[in-house]
Design an enzyme around this catalytic site. Structure first.
Site, PDB file in Angstrom:
ATOM      1  N   SER A 154      41.112  45.559  34.714  1.00  0.00           N
ATOM      2  CA  SER A 154      40.885  44.387  35.508  1.00  0.00           C
ATOM      3  C   SER A 154      42.381  43.546  35.900  1.00  0.00           C
ATOM      4  O   SER A 154      43.425  43.789  35.208  1.00  0.00           O
ATOM      5  CB  SER A 154      40.302  43.157  34.731  1.00  0.00           C
ATOM      6  OG  SER A 154      40.112  41.958  35.313  1.00  0.00           O
ATOM      7  N   TYR A 167      39.550  38.184  26.872  1.00  0.00           N
ATOM      8  CA  TYR A 167      39.308  39.517  28.072  1.00  0.00           C
ATOM      9  C   TYR A 167      40.713  39.948  28.502  1.00  0.00           C
ATOM     10  O   TYR A 167      40.936  41.108  28.886  1.00  0.00           O
ATOM     11  CB  TYR A 167      38.442  38.832  29.069  1.00  0.00           C
ATOM     12  CG  TYR A 167      38.042  39.818  30.255  1.00  0.00           C
ATOM     13  CD1 TYR A 167      36.820  40.472  30.214  1.00  0.00           C
ATOM     14  CD2 TYR A 167      38.776  39.742  31.431  1.00  0.00           C
ATOM     15  CE1 TYR A 167      36.507  41.119  31.245  1.00  0.00           C
ATOM     16  CE2 TYR A 167      38.491  40.501  32.468  1.00  0.00           C
ATOM     17  CZ  TYR A 167      37.337  41.153  32.515  1.00  0.00           C
ATOM     18  OH  TYR A 167      36.955  41.996  33.605  1.00  0.00           O
TER      19      TYR A 167
HETATM   20  N1  LIG Z   1      33.209  41.939  38.334  1.00  0.00           N
HETATM   21  C1  LIG Z   1      34.160  41.785  38.370  1.00  0.00           C
HETATM   22  O1  LIG Z   1      34.887  40.858  38.958  1.00  0.00           O
HETATM   23  C2  LIG Z   1      35.158  42.497  37.465  1.00  0.00           C
HETATM   24  C3  LIG Z   1      36.683  42.475  37.869  1.00  0.00           C
HETATM   25  C4  LIG Z   1      37.476  43.258  37.116  1.00  0.00           C
HETATM   26  C5  LIG Z   1      36.949  44.041  36.254  1.00  0.00           C
HETATM   27  N2  LIG Z   1      35.775  44.291  35.837  1.00  0.00           N
HETATM   28  C6  LIG Z   1      35.235  45.174  34.824  1.00  0.00           C
HETATM   29  O2  LIG Z   1      34.342  46.041  35.197  1.00  0.00           O
HETATM   30  C7  LIG Z   1      33.490  46.471  34.296  1.00  0.00           C
HETATM   31  C8  LIG Z   1      31.901  46.405  34.996  1.00  0.00           C
HETATM   32  O3  LIG Z   1      31.574  45.025  35.060  1.00  0.00           O
HETATM   33  P1  LIG Z   1      30.513  44.411  36.034  1.00  0.00           P
HETATM   34  O4  LIG Z   1      31.255  43.458  36.771  1.00  0.00           O
HETATM   35  O5  LIG Z   1      29.973  45.775  36.708  1.00  0.00           O
HETATM   36  O6  LIG Z   1      29.449  43.680  35.307  1.00  0.00           O
HETATM   37  P2  LIG Z   1      28.003  44.191  34.634  1.00  0.00           P
HETATM   38  O7  LIG Z   1      27.118  44.212  35.757  1.00  0.00           O
HETATM   39  O8  LIG Z   1      27.793  42.996  33.708  1.00  0.00           O
HETATM   40  O9  LIG Z   1      28.308  45.171  33.989  1.00  0.00           O
HETATM   41  C9  LIG Z   1      28.756  45.404  32.626  1.00  0.00           C
HETATM   42  C10 LIG Z   1      28.216  46.808  31.936  1.00  0.00           C
HETATM   43  O10 LIG Z   1      28.730  46.839  30.564  1.00  0.00           O
HETATM   44  C11 LIG Z   1      27.593  47.214  29.702  1.00  0.00           C
HETATM   45  N3  LIG Z   1      27.969  46.759  28.381  1.00  0.00           N
HETATM   46  C12 LIG Z   1      28.345  45.507  27.877  1.00  0.00           C
HETATM   47  N4  LIG Z   1      28.407  45.581  26.640  1.00  0.00           N
HETATM   48  C13 LIG Z   1      28.185  46.829  26.166  1.00  0.00           C
HETATM   49  C14 LIG Z   1      27.992  47.261  24.798  1.00  0.00           C
HETATM   50  N5  LIG Z   1      28.118  46.686  23.726  1.00  0.00           N
HETATM   51  N6  LIG Z   1      27.544  48.811  24.884  1.00  0.00           N
HETATM   52  C15 LIG Z   1      27.230  49.395  25.880  1.00  0.00           C
HETATM   53  N7  LIG Z   1      27.219  48.639  27.210  1.00  0.00           N
HETATM   54  C16 LIG Z   1      27.751  47.433  27.154  1.00  0.00           C
HETATM   55  C17 LIG Z   1      26.202  46.523  30.275  1.00  0.00           C
HETATM   56  O11 LIG Z   1      25.134  46.980  29.827  1.00  0.00           O
HETATM   57  P3  LIG Z   1      23.941  46.265  29.207  1.00  0.00           P
HETATM   58  O12 LIG Z   1      23.989  44.834  29.556  1.00  0.00           O
HETATM   59  O13 LIG Z   1      23.026  47.252  29.562  1.00  0.00           O
HETATM   60  O14 LIG Z   1      24.397  46.597  27.734  1.00  0.00           O
HETATM   61  C18 LIG Z   1      26.727  46.686  31.946  1.00  0.00           C
HETATM   62  O15 LIG Z   1      26.222  48.011  32.229  1.00  0.00           O
HETATM   63  C19 LIG Z   1      33.871  45.581  33.200  1.00  0.00           C
HETATM   64  O16 LIG Z   1      34.400  46.185  32.307  1.00  0.00           O
HETATM   65  C20 LIG Z   1      34.313  44.472  33.434  1.00  0.00           C
HETATM   66  O17 LIG Z   1      35.474  43.819  32.732  1.00  0.00           O
HETATM   67  C21 LIG Z   1      34.893  43.655  36.594  1.00  0.00           C
END
Ligand SMILES: NC(=O)c1ccc[n+]([C@@H]2O[C@H](COP(=O)([O-])OP(=O)(O)OC[C@H]3O[C@@H](n4cnc5c(N)ncnc54)[C@H](OP(=O)(O)O)[C@@H]3O)[C@@H](O)[C@H]2O)c1
Length: 295
Positions: A154, A167
């Site tokens: 991120s 985070y």
């Molecule tokens: N959205 C943003 O603005 C943004 C910006 C920068 C970076 N990111 C990064 O992008 C990645 C994806 O995030 P997203 O934005 O797409 O959010 P999201 O839709 O909430 O996705 C997060 C994913 O991580 C899984 N997860 C969380 N804890 C877990 C665990 N203990 N074991 C297995 N799976 C787990 C969740 O699956 P379950 O709930 O089914 O377990 C979900 O599929 C993350 O690493 C986040 O930090 C996001």
């Protein structure tokens, strides 16, 4: 007469950038991970979708068709991490691509108030689990001297103050995990890279303020971010999961053959600097303040 060509038919007729590859994408029950899984299948890969939520994971795999399968796993459990790699190899015969994408939002507290148990959990999901998965996947990649590993970090790993300190610190460590793995595994033909997205419209933002699971995934981020994104991101468009997926497809493909240990930032110039119009408005206000004092 018009001819409608379906997803499967297109798959069968075109050569994709990832033809024949097998990928494991963590955190692919929603958001960025689901988009990466979709992008990989579209480019000819077979993909294992994983996360804790069974209904969501099965729905993603069903939508992607026979080239995708779902396995439920909580990556805080070391045995589950090992099993998810084993299952990938058992189902598809190999693993060429690992995307460490699973993540949880940070705690919106100051460094002094940060609960150490929350900090441990942030490190466990964003650093320890990706490290364990790299170890398990590398065992299969090393004998073939090829593989692509992508860690989704991120902009919070590069700049403080955009999210909770747990985070932010964990994502910074993830960026460095990439470098450590790249200088080691790179000698054996395995590439390890980071993608650092800026704000992306997914459920993670609603989850950060208490919404749960599928309901969080439905909260529309774009109007929320439109209010304040122009203050700190020069290109004021919020990222979409497909923007990150396109970068992941490229990094996993042969076109990125020599890109290793890199951090690809997908952030509309957020980390490049402040929007020029914001800086200019401040300079004008300063000029007016100086003039008002007769200076
Ligand atoms: N959205 C943003 O603005 C943004 C910006 C920068 C970076 N990111 C990064 O992008 C990645 C994806 O995030 P997203 O934005 O797409 O959010 P999201 O839709 O909430 O996705 C997060 C994913 O991580 C899984 N997860 C969380 N804890 C877990 C665990 N203990 N074991 C297995 N799976 C787990 C969740 O699956 P379950 O709930 O089914 O377990 C979900 O599929 C993350 O690493 C986040 O930090 C996001």
């Amino acid at each position: 007469m018009g001819c409608r060509v379906g997803f499967r038919e297109r798959q069968q007729t075109r050569r994709g950038a990832l033809d024949g590859r097998v990928a494991l994408v963590t955190g692919s029950t929603s958001g960025i991970g689901a988009a990466i899984a979709e992008g990989f299948v579209r480019e000819g890969a077979r993909v294992v979708v994983t996360g804790r939520r069974v209904a969501e994971g099965e729905a993603v795999a069903r939508r992607l068709g026979p080239d995708a399968r779902f396995v439920a796993a909580d990556l805080l459990d070391d045995v589950a991490s090992r099993d998810v790699v084993a299952r990938t190899v058992e189902w598809f015969g190999r693993i060429d691509i690992l995307v460490n994408n699973a993540g949880t939002p940070g705690q919106a507290v100051s460094v002094t108030d940060l609960d150490l148990a929350d900090f441990d959990r942030a490190l466990a999901v964003h650093v320890r689990a990706p490290l364990a998965l790299i170890q398990h996947a590398a065992r299969h990649m090393l004998p073939r001297r090829s593989g692509s590993i992508i860690n989704v970090a991120s902009v919070s790993g590069l700049r403080a103050g955009f999210s909770g300190p747990d985070y932010s610190i964990a994502k910074a460590a993830m960026v460095h995990l990439t470098r450590c793995a790249a200088v080691d595994l790179g000698q054996s033909g395995i590439r390890v890279n980071t993608i650092s997205p800026g704000p992306v419209a997914t459920g993670i933002h609603a989850k950060a303020v208490g919404a749960a699971g599928a309901a969080a995934d439905e909260v529309p981020d774009e109007p929320l971010f439109a209010q304040f994104l122009p203050q700190f991101q020069p290109d004021p468009h919020i990222g979409r999961p497909a923007d990150v997926a396109a970068t992941a497809v490229f990094l996993a493909s042969a076109g990125a053959r020599l890109i290793n240990g890199e951090n690809v930032v997908v952030d509309g110039a957020l980390t490049a600097g402040r929007p020029w119009s914001v800086a200019e408005a401040e300079r004008t206000a300063m000029e007016q303040a100086v003039q008002a004092t007769g200076g």
